[in-house]
Design a protein around this motif. Structure first.
Motif, short mmCIF file in Angstrom:
data_model
loop_
_atom_site.label_atom_id
_atom_site.label_comp_id
_atom_site.label_asym_id
_atom_site.label_seq_id
_atom_site.Cartn_x
_atom_site.Cartn_y
_atom_site.Cartn_z
N ILE A 52 11.82 -8.85 10.34
CA ILE A 52 11.22 -7.55 10.66
C ILE A 52 12.33 -6.52 10.95
CG2 ILE A 52 9.86 -6.30 12.37
CD1 ILE A 52 8.08 -8.81 12.58
N GLY A 53 13.33 -6.93 11.70
CA GLY A 53 14.45 -6.04 12.00
C GLY A 53 15.19 -5.61 10.74
N PHE A 54 15.39 -6.54 9.82
CA PHE A 54 16.06 -6.27 8.56
C PHE A 54 15.26 -5.27 7.73
CE2 PHE A 54 17.02 -7.33 4.10
CZ PHE A 54 18.38 -7.06 4.11
N ILE A 55 13.96 -5.48 7.65
CA ILE A 55 13.09 -4.58 6.89
C ILE A 55 13.08 -3.19 7.52
CG2 ILE A 55 10.69 -4.12 6.25
CD1 ILE A 55 10.40 -7.18 5.85
N MET A 56 13.01 -3.13 8.83
CA MET A 56 13.02 -1.83 9.53
C MET A 56 14.35 -1.10 9.28
SD MET A 56 10.08 -1.49 10.80
CE MET A 56 10.18 -0.22 12.02
N THR A 57 15.44 -1.84 9.27
CA THR A 57 16.74 -1.25 8.99
C THR A 57 16.78 -0.67 7.58
OG1 THR A 57 17.82 -2.81 10.50
CG2 THR A 57 19.22 -1.71 8.88
N LEU A 58 16.26 -1.41 6.63
CA LEU A 58 16.23 -0.92 5.24
C LEU A 58 15.36 0.33 5.12
CD1 LEU A 58 15.96 -4.21 3.14
CD2 LEU A 58 17.94 -2.72 3.44
N ILE A 59 14.24 0.34 5.80
CA ILE A 59 13.37 1.52 5.78
C ILE A 59 14.08 2.70 6.41
CG2 ILE A 59 11.24 2.50 6.73
CD1 ILE A 59 9.96 -0.30 6.36
N GLY A 60 14.79 2.48 7.51
CA GLY A 60 15.54 3.55 8.16
C GLY A 60 16.61 4.13 7.26
N ILE A 61 17.34 3.26 6.57
CA ILE A 61 18.37 3.72 5.64
C ILE A 61 17.73 4.53 4.51
CG2 ILE A 61 20.02 2.94 3.90
CD1 ILE A 61 20.64 0.57 5.81
N TYR A 62 16.63 4.06 3.98
CA TYR A 62 15.94 4.76 2.90
C TYR A 62 15.49 6.15 3.35
CZ TYR A 62 12.35 5.97 -0.50
OH TYR A 62 11.59 6.62 -1.42
N VAL A 63 14.89 6.23 4.52
CA VAL A 63 14.41 7.51 5.04
C VAL A 63 15.58 8.48 5.24
CG1 VAL A 63 13.36 8.63 7.06
CG2 VAL A 63 12.31 6.59 6.08
N MET B 8 18.47 8.46 3.68
CA MET B 8 18.96 8.85 2.36
C MET B 8 18.06 9.90 1.73
SD MET B 8 21.77 7.29 1.61
CE MET B 8 21.89 7.20 -0.15
N GLU B 9 16.75 9.73 1.85
CA GLU B 9 15.81 10.71 1.30
C GLU B 9 15.99 12.06 1.98
OE1 GLU B 9 13.37 10.72 -1.20
OE2 GLU B 9 14.49 8.92 -1.80
N LYS C 83 18.71 13.23 3.42
CA LYS C 83 19.99 13.80 2.98
C LYS C 83 19.87 14.37 1.57
CE LYS C 83 22.61 12.85 6.51
NZ LYS C 83 23.20 13.88 7.33
N LEU C 84 19.16 13.68 0.69
CA LEU C 84 18.97 14.18 -0.68
C LEU C 84 18.16 15.47 -0.69
CD1 LEU C 84 18.35 10.88 -2.65
CD2 LEU C 84 20.32 12.41 -2.85
N LYS C 85 17.14 15.55 0.15
CA LYS C 85 16.34 16.78 0.22
C LYS C 85 17.17 17.93 0.78
CE LYS C 85 11.92 14.59 0.30
NZ LYS C 85 10.53 14.79 0.50
N GLU C 86 18.00 17.66 1.81
CA GLU C 86 18.88 18.69 2.35
C GLU C 86 19.86 19.17 1.29
OE1 GLU C 86 20.88 17.12 5.77
OE2 GLU C 86 19.02 16.89 6.91
N LEU C 87 20.41 18.25 0.53
CA LEU C 87 21.34 18.60 -0.53
C LEU C 87 20.65 19.44 -1.60
CD1 LEU C 87 24.17 18.28 -1.71
CD2 LEU C 87 23.39 16.17 -2.80
N ASP C 88 19.44 19.07 -1.96
CA ASP C 88 18.68 19.82 -2.95
C ASP C 88 18.42 21.25 -2.46
OD1 ASP C 88 17.21 20.03 -5.42
OD2 ASP C 88 15.37 19.95 -4.22
N ILE C 89 18.08 21.39 -1.20
CA ILE C 89 17.84 22.73 -0.63
C ILE C 89 19.12 23.54 -0.66
CG2 ILE C 89 17.34 23.94 1.53
CD1 ILE C 89 15.33 21.64 2.13
N ARG C 90 20.24 22.92 -0.32
CA ARG C 90 21.52 23.64 -0.34
C ARG C 90 21.89 24.08 -1.75
NH1 ARG C 90 25.07 19.93 3.80
NH2 ARG C 90 23.97 20.55 5.68
N VAL C 91 21.69 23.20 -2.72
CA VAL C 91 22.02 23.53 -4.11
C VAL C 91 21.14 24.69 -4.59
CG1 VAL C 91 21.90 22.68 -6.49
CG2 VAL C 91 22.94 21.27 -4.72
N LYS C 92 19.85 24.63 -4.29
CA LYS C 92 18.96 25.72 -4.69
C LYS C 92 19.36 27.03 -4.03
CE LYS C 92 14.96 22.93 -5.84
NZ LYS C 92 13.60 22.52 -5.49
#
Length: 69
Positions: free
Chosen positions: A10-21, A23-24, A26-35
Motif C-alpha cells: 500500500i505504501g509503495f502504491i501510494m508513493t507511485l500515485i504521489g509521484i504521478y500527481v 509529475m502531472e 509540474k507538466l501542467k505548470e510547464l504548459d502554462i508557462r510555455v503558453k
C-alpha cells in the motif's frame, strides 16, 4: 508477516500515485508557462510590427519633405 507485506504494498502504491500527481502538476505548470511565453512573444511581435510600420511611414514623410526642398 502478511500484514507487513500488505502495508509495504500500500505504501509503495501510494508513493507511485504521489509521484504521478506531482509529475502531472509540474507538466501542467510547464504548459502554462510555455503558453504564457508564446502569448508574450506574439504580443511583442505585434508591437514590433507596429514600430516597423511607423518607421516606414516616417521614412516616407521625410523623403517627401526632402523631395519638396
Amino acid at each position: 508477516m502478511n500484514q507487513d507485506l500488505i502495508l509495504w504494498g500500500i505504501g509503495f502504491i501510494m508513493t507511485l500515485i504521489g509521484i504521478y500527481v506531482r509529475m502531472e502538476m509540474k507538466l501542467k505548470e510547464l504548459d502554462i508557462r510555455v503558453k504564457s511565453l508564446e502569448n508574450t512573444d506574439r504580443a511583442m511581435m505585434v508591437k514590433l510590427d507596429k514600430i516597423i510600420e511607423a518607421i516606414a511611414e516616417i521614412k516616407l514623410e521625410l523623403k517627401d519633405k526632402a523631395d519638396r526642398h
